[in-house]
Design an enzyme around this catalytic site. Structure first.
Site, PDB file in Angstrom:
ATOM      1  N   TYR A 143       0.844  -1.194   0.000  1.00 40.41           N
ATOM      2  CA  TYR A 143       0.000   0.000   0.000  1.00 40.41           C
ATOM      3  C   TYR A 143       0.881   1.246   0.000  1.00 40.41           C
ATOM      4  CZ  TYR A 143      -3.902  -3.109   1.017  1.00 40.41           C
ATOM      5  OH  TYR A 143      -4.854  -4.093   0.934  1.00 40.41           O
ATOM      6  N   GLU A 167      -1.544 -16.399 -10.184  1.00 38.05           N
ATOM      7  CA  GLU A 167      -0.541 -15.587 -10.866  1.00 38.05           C
ATOM      8  C   GLU A 167       0.899 -15.954 -10.469  1.00 38.05           C
ATOM      9  OE1 GLU A 167      -1.389 -11.404 -10.451  1.00 38.05           O
ATOM     10  OE2 GLU A 167      -3.410 -11.639 -11.232  1.00 38.05           O
ATOM     11  N   CYS A 203      -6.365  -4.994  -7.726  1.00 36.90           N
ATOM     12  CA  CYS A 203      -6.173  -4.596  -6.328  1.00 36.90           C
ATOM     13  C   CYS A 203      -5.716  -5.781  -5.476  1.00 36.90           C
ATOM     14  CB  CYS A 203      -7.423  -3.950  -5.759  1.00 36.90           C
ATOM     15  SG  CYS A 203      -8.906  -4.955  -5.851  1.00 36.90           S
ATOM     16  N   HIS A 204      -5.930  -6.998  -5.975  1.00 37.20           N
ATOM     17  CA  HIS A 204      -5.482  -8.185  -5.231  1.00 37.20           C
ATOM     18  C   HIS A 204      -3.960  -8.266  -5.164  1.00 37.20           C
ATOM     19  CE1 HIS A 204      -5.873  -9.465  -9.473  1.00 37.20           C
ATOM     20  NE2 HIS A 204      -4.823 -10.249  -9.219  1.00 37.20           N
ATOM     21  N   ASN A 241     -12.477  -0.089  -5.192  1.00 37.31           N
ATOM     22  CA  ASN A 241     -12.264  -0.456  -6.587  1.00 37.31           C
ATOM     23  C   ASN A 241     -13.485  -1.218  -7.091  1.00 37.31           C
ATOM     24  OD1 ASN A 241     -11.360  -1.491  -9.040  1.00 37.31           O
ATOM     25  ND2 ASN A 241     -10.011  -2.992  -8.084  1.00 37.31           N
TER      26      ASN A 241
END
Length: 169
Positions: free
Chosen positions: A104, A163, A136-137, A128
């Site tokens: 963040y 991912e 945002c993950h 979001n």
């Protein structure tokens, strides 16, 4: 005109909401992508048009993403959503590469709001409207811990695992 469709996914049934747009491929600009049980999720409203065909391209990209064949979405987003600050944060999210994470604080630095701005960045990320496609993950705590996700931490973990970002921590 507001249109919607639902798409099955490994995270549950996704609700896609869009606005008619001549500038967008398929004629729809995505305004929201919500997960079941998501905090602040869209709810189908009277007058919205169920138009699964309008979202066929987006649905195909989502399928390819969940199958591990797509690492970057090419989707037109509806304009005018969020405050100027939120849009800056969301634009910064769009620059976080597939398979990588940032804190963040790093997002706050990228938009010129370090220090106390970290809390505001977290709030903007929490609002979001385009989960999954606006990543945002990929934002985690400075200590590497998974922190808040409107769709739930187990789904954040699933996306980061998909991912390959969890092994990199």
């Amino acid at each position: 005109m507001t249109m919607y469709a639902t798409v099955d996914s490994p995270l549950g049934e996704l609700l896609l909401v869009g606005e008619e747009s001549s500038a967008a491929a398929g004629g729809v600009a995505l305004a929201s992508l919500s997960l079941p049980g998501q905090k602040g999720a869209e709810v189908v409203q009277d007058g919205w048009i169920h138009a699964p065909g309008a979202f066929a391209g987006i649905a195909a990209q989502l399928r390819a993403y969940f199958e591990g064949r797509l690492t970057r979405f090419d989707i037109a987003y509806a304009e005018g959503r969020g405050t100027e600050f939120q849009r800056r944060v969301w634009n910064a999210l769009d620059t976080v590469p597939y398979g990588e994470t940032v804190s963040y604080g790093q997002i706050a630095e990228r938009i010129g709001a370090p220090g106390a701005g970290v809390r505001a960045v977290g709030t903007a990320i929490g609002r979001n409207p385009l989960l999954i496609v606006r990543p945002c993950h990929r934002v985690i705590g400075a200590d590497g811990a998974l922190r808040g996700y409107a769709g739930g931490l187990e789904r954040k973990e699933h996306l980061l695992g998909l991912e390959g970002a969890l092994a990199a921590r």
